[in-house]
Design an enzyme around this catalytic site. Structure first.
Site, PDB file in Angstrom:
ATOM      1  CD  GLU A   1      52.790  34.119  39.109  1.00 39.73           C
ATOM      2  OE1 GLU A   1      52.785  34.101  37.792  1.00 39.73           O
ATOM      3  OE2 GLU A   1      51.916  33.155  39.750  1.00 39.73           O
TER       4      GLU A   1
ATOM      5  CB  THR B   1      48.914  36.827  40.807  1.00 39.67           C
ATOM      6  OG1 THR B   1      48.906  36.831  42.406  1.00 39.67           O
ATOM      7  CG2 THR B   1      50.141  35.795  40.369  1.00 39.67           C
TER       8      THR B   1
ATOM      9  CB  ALA C   1      39.398  36.322  40.049  1.00 37.94           C
TER      10      ALA C   1
ATOM     11  CG  HIS D   1      50.342  39.081  37.057  1.00 42.59           C
ATOM     12  ND1 HIS D   1      50.309  37.628  37.091  1.00 42.59           N
ATOM     13  CD2 HIS D   1      51.855  39.103  37.113  1.00 42.59           C
ATOM     14  CE1 HIS D   1      51.475  36.883  37.194  1.00 42.59           C
ATOM     15  NE2 HIS D   1      52.322  37.696  37.222  1.00 42.59           N
TER      16      HIS D   1
ATOM     17  NE  ARG E   1      39.356  34.531  29.673  1.00 44.18           N
ATOM     18  CZ  ARG E   1      39.055  33.412  29.397  1.00 44.18           C
ATOM     19  NH1 ARG E   1      38.116  33.044  28.344  1.00 44.18           N
ATOM     20  NH2 ARG E   1      38.886  32.592  30.375  1.00 44.18           N
ATOM     21  N   GLY E   2      42.146  36.742  32.543  1.00 40.80           N
ATOM     22  CA  GLY E   2      41.305  36.309  33.652  1.00 40.80           C
ATOM     23  C   GLY E   2      40.338  35.449  33.513  1.00 40.80           C
ATOM     24  CG  ASP E   3      40.396  31.868  34.569  1.00 44.29           C
ATOM     25  OD1 ASP E   3      40.299  31.773  33.335  1.00 44.29           O
ATOM     26  OD2 ASP E   3      41.178  31.248  35.121  1.00 44.29           O
TER      27      ASP E   3
ATOM     28  CB  ALA F   1      44.955  38.609  26.818  1.00 46.10           C
TER      29      ALA F   1
ATOM     30  CE1 TYR G   1      47.094  29.426  30.109  1.00 56.86           C
ATOM     31  CE2 TYR G   1      47.318  30.989  28.221  1.00 56.86           C
ATOM     32  CZ  TYR G   1      46.881  30.597  29.622  1.00 56.86           C
ATOM     33  OH  TYR G   1      46.406  31.790  30.068  1.00 56.86           O
TER      34      TYR G   1
HETATM   35  P1  FAD Z   1      43.353  34.866  26.444  1.00 60.32           P
HETATM   36  O1  FAD Z   1      44.904  35.249  25.595  1.00 60.32           O
HETATM   37  O2  FAD Z   1      42.177  35.990  26.070  1.00 60.32           O
HETATM   38  O3  FAD Z   1      42.713  33.303  25.955  1.00 60.32           O
HETATM   39  C1  FAD Z   1      41.812  33.064  26.979  1.00 60.32           C
HETATM   40  C2  FAD Z   1      40.952  31.991  25.750  1.00 60.32           C
HETATM   41  O4  FAD Z   1      40.260  32.626  24.775  1.00 60.32           O
HETATM   42  C3  FAD Z   1      41.902  31.111  24.957  1.00 60.32           C
HETATM   43  O5  FAD Z   1      41.274  29.982  25.058  1.00 60.32           O
HETATM   44  C4  FAD Z   1      42.292  31.586  23.547  1.00 60.32           C
HETATM   45  O6  FAD Z   1      42.562  30.572  22.544  1.00 60.32           O
HETATM   46  C5  FAD Z   1      40.832  32.391  23.397  1.00 60.32           C
HETATM   47  N1  FAD Z   1      40.759  33.548  22.699  1.00 60.32           N
HETATM   48  C6  FAD Z   1      41.846  34.473  22.659  1.00 60.32           C
HETATM   49  N2  FAD Z   1      41.643  35.641  21.981  1.00 60.32           N
HETATM   50  C7  FAD Z   1      40.475  35.134  21.174  1.00 60.32           C
HETATM   51  C8  FAD Z   1      39.390  36.054  20.380  1.00 60.32           C
HETATM   52  N3  FAD Z   1      39.926  37.022  19.798  1.00 60.32           N
HETATM   53  N4  FAD Z   1      38.422  35.232  19.950  1.00 60.32           N
HETATM   54  C9  FAD Z   1      38.157  33.909  20.266  1.00 60.32           C
HETATM   55  N5  FAD Z   1      38.979  33.238  21.375  1.00 60.32           N
HETATM   56  C10 FAD Z   1      39.908  33.836  21.643  1.00 60.32           C
HETATM   57  N6  FAD Z   1      44.745  34.908  36.560  1.00 60.32           N
HETATM   58  C11 FAD Z   1      44.413  35.873  37.336  1.00 60.32           C
HETATM   59  O7  FAD Z   1      43.132  36.172  37.592  1.00 60.32           O
HETATM   60  N7  FAD Z   1      45.268  36.764  37.849  1.00 60.32           N
HETATM   61  C12 FAD Z   1      46.462  36.627  37.540  1.00 60.32           C
HETATM   62  O8  FAD Z   1      47.528  37.207  38.153  1.00 60.32           O
HETATM   63  C13 FAD Z   1      46.966  35.485  36.576  1.00 60.32           C
HETATM   64  N8  FAD Z   1      48.401  35.388  36.374  1.00 60.32           N
HETATM   65  C14 FAD Z   1      48.587  34.407  35.185  1.00 60.32           C
HETATM   66  C15 FAD Z   1      50.001  34.243  34.812  1.00 60.32           C
HETATM   67  C16 FAD Z   1      50.141  33.310  33.798  1.00 60.32           C
HETATM   68  C17 FAD Z   1      51.931  33.094  33.702  1.00 60.32           C
HETATM   69  C18 FAD Z   1      49.254  32.491  33.406  1.00 60.32           C
HETATM   70  C19 FAD Z   1      49.705  31.264  32.420  1.00 60.32           C
HETATM   71  C20 FAD Z   1      48.098  32.526  33.668  1.00 60.32           C
HETATM   72  C21 FAD Z   1      47.620  33.510  34.615  1.00 60.32           C
HETATM   73  N9  FAD Z   1      46.003  33.822  35.140  1.00 60.32           N
HETATM   74  C22 FAD Z   1      46.000  34.720  35.803  1.00 60.32           C
HETATM   75  C23 FAD Z   1      45.260  32.933  34.396  1.00 60.32           C
HETATM   76  C24 FAD Z   1      44.553  33.544  33.012  1.00 60.32           C
HETATM   77  O9  FAD Z   1      43.910  34.618  33.451  1.00 60.32           O
HETATM   78  C25 FAD Z   1      43.649  32.455  32.604  1.00 60.32           C
HETATM   79  O10 FAD Z   1      44.469  31.230  32.155  1.00 60.32           O
HETATM   80  C26 FAD Z   1      42.550  32.872  31.674  1.00 60.32           C
HETATM   81  O11 FAD Z   1      41.946  31.693  31.421  1.00 60.32           O
HETATM   82  C27 FAD Z   1      43.161  33.223  30.314  1.00 60.32           C
HETATM   83  O12 FAD Z   1      44.017  34.286  30.305  1.00 60.32           O
HETATM   84  P2  FAD Z   1      44.937  34.710  28.855  1.00 60.32           P
HETATM   85  O13 FAD Z   1      45.313  36.122  29.177  1.00 60.32           O
HETATM   86  O14 FAD Z   1      45.502  33.569  28.713  1.00 60.32           O
HETATM   87  O15 FAD Z   1      43.497  34.757  27.752  1.00 60.32           O
END
Ligand code: FAD
Length: 284
Positions: free
Chosen positions: A16, A47, A50, A76, A106-108, A126, A146
């Site tokens: 990455e 990546t 945000a 990403h 999903r992103g933060d 996501a 995670y």
């Molecule tokens: P999700 O899968 O949507 O989950 C987010 C939270 O919501 C979790 O707690 C989950 O349990 C909960 N959830 C999921 N679906 C639902 C639902 N239907 N109803 C209620 N709750 C739900 N961030 C960036 O900005 N740019 C990047 O390039 C980037 N790259 C990353 C690469 C990797 C390998 C990883 C592990 C993370 C990366 N991140 C990046 C960070 C990521 O965006 C954050 O960790 C973010 O908080 C969660 O993203 P996610 O896609 O896992 O979210």
């Protein structure tokens, strides 16, 4: 693909990188990619800022990987800041560049975004973005997972339930958040196997080569730090070269143990450092 020296199975090796903050530094990342390219990774992921802040740079770097390095690029992409129209634009742009793999996240909340704007996002999770990309068509989709649960999840079971939802939408690879304790990864792998998740699971390895790395990316990730690693950091706090060596050695030992346990893939968070990536690759 590389052959696992312990099990004889083929496994994926990937890396990455992140876009540099300054536009002028984009050539440095191209040099890093040139230095990684001959390792022939299965893919290199890039990546995404945000809220989509540097999506153009992500696409440009992906194009370099795909078309100049001749390695598969994995772009990403985050749901935060995305609308139906911008999603179509971003997907068309990637298609024009022959990039066909996406890590859908999903992103933060970006610092510049208010709580209200974040809560009002069009694609909430996501899984919503994955559905949008799937309906558009033509992309192979990966997602994040995670081993120590997502920091916002109330418990592991809830997090796994939503992970299953993402996988049921057709995700082919899962890339883990960084982890430093392999036992946590093995327990997570057992749990997703029990749930019938079929996606290939790629272990995200972050080599800690600088003392201050723990204060930034690691603390945000919610990944726990075993005593052995925190002791190393304490020991080398005044010795950058010693820290670099010890951090690479820790990552190599982690990878070696993963190989013994028959992992599907190893994904190195390179922090844009080709030399560190090469040293870990050699150990594979
Ligand atoms: P999700 O899968 O949507 O989950 C987010 C939270 O919501 C979790 O707690 C989950 O349990 C909960 N959830 C999921 N679906 C639902 C639902 N239907 N109803 C209620 N709750 C739900 N961030 C960036 O900005 N740019 C990047 O390039 C980037 N790259 C990353 C690469 C990797 C390998 C990883 C592990 C993370 C990366 N991140 C990046 C960070 C990521 O965006 C954050 O960790 C973010 O908080 C969660 O993203 P996610 O896609 O896992 O979210």
């Amino acid at each position: 693909m590389i052959r696992n020296k312990y099990t004889g199975q083929e496994i994926e090796f990937s890396c990455e990188v992140f876009p540099p903050k300054r536009d002028d530094d984009i050539y440095e990342i191209f040099q890093t990619l040139d230095a990684i390219e001959d390792l022939k990774p299965d893919y290199i992921s890039v990546t995404y800022g945000a809220g989509g802040s540097n999506s153009k740079k992500t696409a440009k770097i992906c194009s370099y990987i795909q078309n100049i390095c001749d390695v598969q690029a994995l772009a990403h992409m985050t749901a935060v800041g995305m609308t139906k129209d911008t999603l179509a634009e971003r997907l068309e742009e990637l298609q024009k560049k022959a990039v066909t793999r996406i890590l859908a996240l999903r992103g933060d909340k970006p610092r510049t975004m208010s709580e209200e704007e974040f809560e009002a996002r069009e694609y909430r999770y996501a899984s919503d973005l994955i559905r949008g990309i799937r309906d558009f068509g033509g992309f192979r989709i990966a997602a994040a997972c995670y081993p120590e649960k997502h920091p916002e999840s109330p418990d592991v079971e809830t997090d796994l339930k939503f992970l299953k939802e993402k996988c049921d939408l057709g995700v082919e690879e899962l890339i883990t958040q960084m982890f430093f304790d392999n036992e946590k990864f093995y327990r997570f792998r057992e749990a997703i196997d029990r749930m019938g998740i079929q996606a290939s699971l790629h272990a995200g390895i972050m080599p800690i080569t600088k003392v201050n790395q723990l204060g930034t990316s690691v603390s945000l990730s919610g990944s726990s730090v075993p005593t052995e690693l925190s002791n190393l950091i304490a020991r080398y706090s005044e010795d950058p070269e010693g820290m670099r060596k010890a951090g690479i050695d820790y990552a190599i030992r982690q990878v070696d143990d993963l190989l013994k346990h028959g992992v599907d893939g190893i994904h190195i968070y390179t922090m844009n450092k080709a030399d560190v990536t090469r040293e870990i690759y050699k150990a594979l």
